[in-house]
Scaffold this motif. Structure first.
Motif, PDB file in Angstrom:
ATOM      1  N   VAL A 212      -3.121  10.398  -5.798  1.00  0.00           N
ATOM      2  CA  VAL A 212      -3.870   9.916  -4.639  1.00  0.00           C
ATOM      3  C   VAL A 212      -4.473   8.552  -4.956  1.00  0.00           C
ATOM      4  O   VAL A 212      -4.754   8.236  -6.107  1.00  0.00           O
ATOM      5  CB  VAL A 212      -4.996  10.895  -4.210  1.00  0.00           C
ATOM      6  N   ALA A 213      -4.642   7.751  -3.927  1.00  0.00           N
ATOM      7  CA  ALA A 213      -5.398   6.514  -4.015  1.00  0.00           C
ATOM      8  C   ALA A 213      -6.609   6.682  -3.107  1.00  0.00           C
ATOM      9  O   ALA A 213      -6.495   7.250  -2.020  1.00  0.00           O
ATOM     10  CB  ALA A 213      -4.553   5.319  -3.582  1.00  0.00           C
ATOM     11  N   MET A 230      -1.434   8.461   2.796  1.00  0.00           N
ATOM     12  CA  MET A 230      -0.835   8.628   4.111  1.00  0.00           C
ATOM     13  C   MET A 230      -0.283  10.041   4.168  1.00  0.00           C
ATOM     14  O   MET A 230       0.632  10.403   3.411  1.00  0.00           O
ATOM     15  CB  MET A 230       0.273   7.610   4.340  1.00  0.00           C
ATOM     16  N   ILE A 231      -0.878  10.855   5.029  1.00  0.00           N
ATOM     17  CA  ILE A 231      -0.552  12.273   5.111  1.00  0.00           C
ATOM     18  C   ILE A 231       0.457  12.512   6.229  1.00  0.00           C
ATOM     19  O   ILE A 231       0.277  12.057   7.360  1.00  0.00           O
ATOM     20  CB  ILE A 231      -1.829  13.104   5.367  1.00  0.00           C
ATOM     21  N   TYR A 251       1.593  10.362   0.388  1.00  0.00           N
ATOM     22  CA  TYR A 251       1.778   9.417  -0.704  1.00  0.00           C
ATOM     23  C   TYR A 251       0.532   8.544  -0.818  1.00  0.00           C
ATOM     24  O   TYR A 251      -0.286   8.466   0.114  1.00  0.00           O
ATOM     25  CB  TYR A 251       3.036   8.567  -0.508  1.00  0.00           C
ATOM     26  N   ALA A 252       0.391   7.897  -1.969  1.00  0.00           N
ATOM     27  CA  ALA A 252      -0.763   7.049  -2.252  1.00  0.00           C
ATOM     28  C   ALA A 252      -0.375   5.588  -2.069  1.00  0.00           C
ATOM     29  O   ALA A 252       0.751   5.190  -2.370  1.00  0.00           O
ATOM     30  CB  ALA A 252      -1.239   7.289  -3.682  1.00  0.00           C
ATOM     31  N   ALA A 319       4.580  -8.300  -1.485  1.00  0.00           N
ATOM     32  CA  ALA A 319       4.427  -9.692  -1.892  1.00  0.00           C
ATOM     33  C   ALA A 319       3.000 -10.041  -2.290  1.00  0.00           C
ATOM     34  O   ALA A 319       2.761 -11.082  -2.921  1.00  0.00           O
ATOM     35  CB  ALA A 319       4.885 -10.614  -0.751  1.00  0.00           C
ATOM     36  N   HIS A 320       2.043  -9.188  -1.938  1.00  0.00           N
ATOM     37  CA  HIS A 320       0.645  -9.421  -2.292  1.00  0.00           C
ATOM     38  C   HIS A 320       0.261  -8.718  -3.605  1.00  0.00           C
ATOM     39  O   HIS A 320      -0.907  -8.734  -3.997  1.00  0.00           O
ATOM     40  CB  HIS A 320      -0.266  -8.935  -1.168  1.00  0.00           C
ATOM     41  N   GLY A 321       1.238  -8.090  -4.248  1.00  0.00           N
ATOM     42  CA  GLY A 321       0.958  -7.391  -5.497  1.00  0.00           C
ATOM     43  C   GLY A 321       0.333  -6.028  -5.308  1.00  0.00           C
ATOM     44  O   GLY A 321      -0.217  -5.458  -6.248  1.00  0.00           O
ATOM     45  N   ARG A 322       0.426  -5.485  -4.098  1.00  0.00           N
ATOM     46  CA  ARG A 322      -0.111  -4.159  -3.814  1.00  0.00           C
ATOM     47  C   ARG A 322       0.998  -3.117  -3.967  1.00  0.00           C
ATOM     48  O   ARG A 322       2.160  -3.407  -3.697  1.00  0.00           O
ATOM     49  CB  ARG A 322      -0.698  -4.107  -2.402  1.00  0.00           C
ATOM     50  N   PHE A 323       0.595  -1.911  -4.359  1.00  0.00           N
ATOM     51  CA  PHE A 323       1.556  -0.865  -4.674  1.00  0.00           C
ATOM     52  C   PHE A 323       1.399   0.349  -3.763  1.00  0.00           C
ATOM     53  O   PHE A 323       0.309   0.645  -3.276  1.00  0.00           O
ATOM     54  CB  PHE A 323       1.388  -0.400  -6.125  1.00  0.00           C
ATOM     55  N   ALA A 324       2.508   1.050  -3.588  1.00  0.00           N
ATOM     56  CA  ALA A 324       2.509   2.397  -3.013  1.00  0.00           C
ATOM     57  C   ALA A 324       3.196   3.304  -4.015  1.00  0.00           C
ATOM     58  O   ALA A 324       4.171   2.900  -4.671  1.00  0.00           O
ATOM     59  CB  ALA A 324       3.233   2.437  -1.676  1.00  0.00           C
ATOM     60  N   TYR A 325       2.684   4.527  -4.155  1.00  0.00           N
ATOM     61  CA  TYR A 325       3.189   5.472  -5.144  1.00  0.00           C
ATOM     62  C   TYR A 325       3.560   6.782  -4.465  1.00  0.00           C
ATOM     63  O   TYR A 325       2.737   7.386  -3.759  1.00  0.00           O
ATOM     64  CB  TYR A 325       2.127   5.767  -6.204  1.00  0.00           C
ATOM     65  N   SER A 326       4.765   7.233  -4.692  1.00  0.00           N
ATOM     66  CA  SER A 326       5.125   8.576  -4.230  1.00  0.00           C
ATOM     67  C   SER A 326       4.571   9.598  -5.209  1.00  0.00           C
ATOM     68  O   SER A 326       4.194   9.259  -6.342  1.00  0.00           O
ATOM     69  CB  SER A 326       6.639   8.734  -4.143  1.00  0.00           C
ATOM     70  N   ASN A 327       4.535  10.836  -4.780  1.00  0.00           N
ATOM     71  CA  ASN A 327       4.298  11.919  -5.725  1.00  0.00           C
ATOM     72  C   ASN A 327       5.544  12.108  -6.584  1.00  0.00           C
ATOM     73  O   ASN A 327       6.622  11.605  -6.253  1.00  0.00           O
ATOM     74  CB  ASN A 327       3.965  13.215  -4.973  1.00  0.00           C
TER      75      ASN A 327
END
Length: 334
Positions: A212-213, A230-231, A251-252, A319-327
């Motif tokens: 989680v984030a 995001m649920i 996902y986070a 492009a802004h260096g932000r991440f999304a992470y799956s489980n």
């Protein structure tokens, strides 16, 4: 035939699962915090004041769910915040049902941060686990997590970097549902805020946990909107949301969005918002990635699953260096 790894539902609900109000050491009231997050497009907010469970069901409506929760702290020798070099363990407990209103392991002596003492009399508590004495040990931490989960709570292990905990510490914990892979509050304090290393450590040690984030909101000005989950759920109802959490249907993210994740004919397909890099990491050094070239935007990445693995997880970078992470997705469950 497609096997969807991210729930294939049209509804996605943005959520912050870690927030503090002026009931403990936050600066905003529960009502003001709802207004703040709802104005930014959030549908779900977990109220997790320090060591005090006070439900806010009056804030729930057809467009917003107020999840009930609290954050428990395990310290060393000193009270919070204590010595800046002292290790800690913080845990958010979120009630899976709106009918769960009793705080497990209630001990009023721990409800002292900020304004907590003013609200002690409002707490309904579980008689069976009343007076629980905390020690900063894996045994005691695991026991509280066990009790709280038996009482119907979702448990997240918070900000390992801020807590100064290392592999030797957090891999001894058991029964957590999720790990904070990003914490906005930590970032705003200048402390390492991202902890994918801790998530991978737990996974490689056999802990099947989610990522989680969260914001860990206290101020609401500088520590909001940078970490969310995001649920994926069929409808915006309290227990529908918590069942999705329990199932890992989320996902986070720090900004990027996953649109689809599925396997078809031995191939992993990832569809996402505009990205510059999409990577698949595993329990080994075997990994795959696709990155943008010549300024192109990535919205899809396809990876043959032509290697052995116990689990894999997906990361997207924009492009802004932000991440999304799956489980993490485990081979024996696919």
């Amino acid at each position: 035939m497609k096997k969807y790894l991210l729930a294939n539902t049209k509804n996605s609900y943005k959520a912050n699962l870690h927030a503090h109000t002026d009931i403990s050491d936050g600066q905003l009231s529960p009502e003001a915090l709802k207004e703040l997050y709802q104005s930014a497009g959030y549908s779900v907010l977990a109220y997790t004041d320090h060591d005090i469970l006070i439900p806010h069901h009056e804030l729930t409506d057809s467009e917003f769910i107020a999840l009930s929760g609290f954050e428990a702290q395990f310290n060393g020798q000193n009270k919070y915040p204590g010595n800046s070099s002292e290790k800690k363990c913080h845990i958010c407990f979120i009630a899976k049902s709106p009918d769960t209103v009793e705080q497990p392991c209630w001990n009023e002596n721990y409800a002292y941060i900020g304004n907590c003492a003013r609200y002690r009399e409002q707490v309904k508590f579980d008689e069976e686990s009343y007076g629980f004495q905390r020690e900063y040990t894996p045994k005691c931490i695991n026991e509280m997590v066990r009790i709280a989960k038996e009482k119907g709570f979702f448990a997240t292990y918070n900000h390992p970097a801020w807590s100064l905990e290392t592999f030797e510490d957090y891999t001894k914990y058991s029964n957590f549902d999720a790990v904070e892979i990003f914490n906005t509050g930590s970032e705003m304090l200048g402390i390492a805020s991202s902890a994918p290393y801790a998530y991978d450590d737990m996974l490689r040690c056999g802990h099947r946990v989610f990522a989680v984030a969260a914001d860990d909101t206290h101020n609401g000005v500088y520590d909001a909107f940078d970490g969310f989950v995001m649920i994926k759920a069929d409808e915006l109802k309290y227990e529908t949301i918590t069942k999705a959490l329990e199932a890992g249907d989320f996902y986070a993210s720090m900004g990027p969005l996953f649109h689809e994740i599925y396997i078809e004919d031995g191939t992993l397909v990832v569809r996402c918002s505009d990205a510059v890099w999409v990577g698949v990491s595993t329990d080994t050094r075997k990994s795959k990635c696709k990155f943008s070239q010549n300024g192109e935007v990535l919205n899809e990445a396809v990876f043959p699953l032509d290697f052995d693995f116990k689990f894999f997880r997906i990361t997207v970078k924009d492009a802004h260096g932000r991440f999304a992470y799956s489980n993490a997705f485990f081979k024996d469950a696919l």
